[in-house]
Write an enzyme that holds these catalytic residues in place. Structure first.
Site, PDB file in Angstrom:
ATOM      1  N   ASN A   1      34.210  -7.296  20.878  1.00 41.64           N
ATOM      2  CA  ASN A   1      35.091  -8.273  20.249  1.00 41.64           C
ATOM      3  C   ASN A   1      34.451  -9.022  19.372  1.00 41.64           C
ATOM      4  O   ASN A   1      35.140  -9.338  18.269  1.00 41.64           O
ATOM      5  CB  ASN A   1      35.848  -9.141  21.470  1.00 41.64           C
ATOM      6  CG  ASN A   1      37.218  -9.537  21.177  1.00 41.64           C
ATOM      7  OD1 ASN A   1      37.906  -8.788  20.528  1.00 41.64           O
ATOM      8  ND2 ASN A   1      37.354 -10.976  21.473  1.00 41.64           N
TER       9      ASN A   1
ATOM     10  N   VAL B   1      42.455  -6.396  13.032  1.00 43.29           N
ATOM     11  CA  VAL B   1      41.880  -5.984  14.406  1.00 43.29           C
ATOM     12  C   VAL B   1      42.104  -7.270  15.223  1.00 43.29           C
ATOM     13  O   VAL B   1      41.088  -8.133  15.080  1.00 43.29           O
ATOM     14  CB  VAL B   1      40.679  -5.398  14.306  1.00 43.29           C
ATOM     15  CG1 VAL B   1      39.991  -5.267  15.734  1.00 43.29           C
ATOM     16  CG2 VAL B   1      40.535  -4.245  13.377  1.00 43.29           C
ATOM     17  N   PRO B   2      43.062  -7.435  15.994  1.00 40.90           N
ATOM     18  CA  PRO B   2      43.494  -8.919  16.283  1.00 40.90           C
ATOM     19  C   PRO B   2      42.308  -9.234  17.729  1.00 40.90           C
ATOM     20  O   PRO B   2      43.083  -9.492  18.854  1.00 40.90           O
ATOM     21  CB  PRO B   2      45.044  -8.522  16.915  1.00 40.90           C
ATOM     22  CG  PRO B   2      44.987  -7.217  17.232  1.00 40.90           C
ATOM     23  CD  PRO B   2      44.146  -6.402  16.399  1.00 40.90           C
ATOM     24  N   CYS B   3      41.426  -9.567  17.604  1.00 46.47           N
ATOM     25  CA  CYS B   3      40.497  -9.832  18.381  1.00 46.47           C
ATOM     26  C   CYS B   3      40.961 -11.398  18.945  1.00 46.47           C
ATOM     27  O   CYS B   3      40.441 -11.928  20.225  1.00 46.47           O
ATOM     28  CB  CYS B   3      38.971 -10.128  18.083  1.00 46.47           C
ATOM     29  SG  CYS B   3      38.893 -10.843  16.600  1.00 46.47           S
ATOM     30  N   HIS B   4      41.631 -12.128  18.275  1.00 51.43           N
ATOM     31  CA  HIS B   4      42.292 -13.356  18.827  1.00 51.43           C
ATOM     32  C   HIS B   4      43.207 -13.032  20.028  1.00 51.43           C
ATOM     33  O   HIS B   4      43.555 -13.957  20.704  1.00 51.43           O
ATOM     34  CB  HIS B   4      43.089 -14.129  17.679  1.00 51.43           C
ATOM     35  CG  HIS B   4      44.283 -13.567  17.001  1.00 51.43           C
ATOM     36  ND1 HIS B   4      44.006 -12.632  16.062  1.00 51.43           N
ATOM     37  CD2 HIS B   4      45.235 -13.472  17.163  1.00 51.43           C
ATOM     38  CE1 HIS B   4      45.142 -11.764  15.810  1.00 51.43           C
ATOM     39  NE2 HIS B   4      45.993 -12.660  16.389  1.00 51.43           N
TER      40      HIS B   4
END
Length: 362
Positions: free
Chosen positions: A312, A321-324
Site C-alpha cells: 500500500n 489506485v485508492p490506497c486512502h
C-alpha cells in the site's frame, strides 16, 4: 478497539462509551474518544453532544488520536489539559493558538528564546507529538475544514510552506532536475503539476501511460522519482503528454463530485504481489473502505497485514489506485503518504459522492 500502551489495562470500549455518556472523569488523561462523523477527539468528560456508538473510537493517548487524523475538540480542549504539567508546552500552545496559520520552523523557536531540542522533548512527553508536527497537523486540519465548507482551491504554500507560487515552481524544477543533454535514444518521462483542492499533485508520464501521481509534499516523492528513473532507465523532464492531460481532466471531475471514474492508462511498476494488492485497492467501491486484514485475506498471503501495508505504501499513483481507502482494523485512518488530513478529506468527499448513485470506483 482501544489501543493501549499504558502500564495498566483500561476497560473495554463498551465501558468507556458508558463513561463518555456519563461524562465521567474517571479516565482523565488515560482515554480519549475519537468521533468518526466529525473528525474530532475529546476527553470522556466533554460536555458536547454524545456521538453514536458506531461513530466512536477510543485511544489511550493524544498522539494516537492525532496520528489517526482527528483534531482536538474546542469545547473540552484535551491538549490544554495535557499541557498543564509542562509550562513550556502550555506557553507554546498559547503562541500556536494566536498564530495557527504560521509555518513554524525551528528557527522561529530559536528567535523566541526556545531550544528546539528541549521543546521537542517537552511536547513528546506531554502530547506524544512534536511542536512542529502539531503545528503542521493544525494547518492541514484547518485547510480540510475550509474545503468541507466549500472554500476554494488550497494554494501550494499552505501545505508545503512555500512563501509564494513561484517558490513552488522553483521547488518543482529542483525536484525534477535538469534536462539531460542526450536521452541516449530512450523515451523520456515528462512531469508537470496538477492543481487540486488539496494542493498540487505531481504527475509523471510517458507518451502513453501514467507512471506517478503524488501530492507535491509527500516525503517519499524524491526517492520515488529516483527509483522510477532507474527502473525505466530514462530521465524525467518538465512537460506534458496525453496521459497527464487525461488525468488532469479526470481529477477535476472527481474533485467536483461529478465522476469517480479513472480511465487514464497506468504503468503499474511493481512486483507481482504489489500489483495484486493495487488491483484489490482499485476494486474497493467509491465511498467504502477496507482494512489491511481484509485485503490480506483476499490476496491470501501468509505475511498478511504487514505485506499489504508495505505494498500500500509503495503505491505511486495516489487517488487513482485508492490506497486512502485502506484503514486500520479498528476503523482508524492509519498512515497515508499524502497526510492524514488529506485522507480524511478524500474519504468524506467520496462518502458524499456515493449516495448519488452515478459513480463507480476507478
Amino acid at each position: 478497539m482501544l489501543q493501549s500502551g499504558m502500564l495498566f489495562d483500561l476497560p473495554n470500549d463498551d465501558v468507556l462509551y458508558d463513561a463518555l455518556l456519563a461524562r465521567s472523569s474517571d479516565y482523565e488523561g488515560q482515554a480519549f474518544v475519537c468521533v468518526k462523523s466529525t473528525g474530532i477527539f475529546c476527553r470522556l468528560s466533554c460536555p458536547a453532544r454524545k456521538p453514536k456508538r458506531e461513530n466512536t473510537l477510543f485511544f489511550d493517548s493524544i498522539a494516537a488520536c492525532i496520528d489517526s487524523g482527528f483534531r482536538p475538540c474546542e469545547r473540552c480542549r484535551p491538549l490544554e489539559q495535557a499541557a498543564e504539567k509542562e509550562p513550556l508546552v502550555k506557553s507554546l500552545m498559547e503562541l500556536l493558538d494566536r498564530q495557527p496559520d504560521r509555518r513554524w520552523t525551528e528557527q522561529d523557536l530559536v528567535e523566541r528564546g526556545f531550544d528546539p531540542s528541549t521543546v521537542r522533548r517537552a511536547f513528546k512527553r506531554a502530547l506524544g507529538v512534536t511542536f512542529l508536527d502539531l503545528a503542521r497537523q493544525r494547518r492541514m486540519a484547518e485547510a480540510a475544514r475550509q474545503l468541507s465548507t466549500g472554500a476554494s482551491v488550497i494554494e501550494a504554500q499552505i501545505d508545503a510552506g512555500y512563501e509564494s507560487p513561484s517558490g513552488f515552481r522553483a521547488a518543482f524544477a529542483k525536484l525534477i532536475g535538469e534536462a539531460p543533454a542526450r536521452s541516449q535514444g530512450r523515451a523520456l518521462l515528462f512531469a508537470d503539476w496538477i492543481e487540486t483542492p488539496l494542493g498540487p499533485m505531481v504527475a509523471v508520464a510517458d507518451r502513453t501511460h501514467l507512471h506517478l501521481l503524488e501530492f507535491h509534499d509527500r516525503k517519499a516523492l524524491p526517492a520515488e522519482l529516483e527509483s522510477l528513473k532507474r527502473k525505466v532507465r530514462s530521465a524525467v523532464v518538465p512537460g506534458r503528454t496525453p496521459p497527464i492531460e487525461q488525468i488532469e481532466a479526470e481529477l477535476k471531475a472527481y474533485f467536483e463530485g461529478r465522476s469517480g471514474d479513472f480511465c487514464t492508462p497506468l504503468a503499474l511498476d511493481g512486483s507481482a504481489f504489489e500489483r495484486q494488492v493495487w488491483a484489490k485497492l482499485i476494486e474497493i467501491p467509491l465511498g467504502e473502505t477496507r482494512s489491511y486484514g481484509e485485503i490480506a485475506r483476499e490476496v491470501a498471503t501468509m505475511e498478511a497485514v504487514r505485506a499489504v501495508a508495505r505494498a500500500n505504501g509503495s503505491n505511486r499513483i495516489a487517488i487513482v489506485v485508492p490506497c486512502h481507502r485502506c484503514i486500520g482494523a479498528d476503523g482508524s485512518l492509519t498512515g497515508y503518504g499524502g497526510g492524514i488530513a488529506r485522507k480524511q478529506w478524500l474519504l468524506r468527499h467520496e462518502g458524499k459522492m456515493r449516495p448519488v448513485g452515478l459513480f463507480k470506483a476507478g
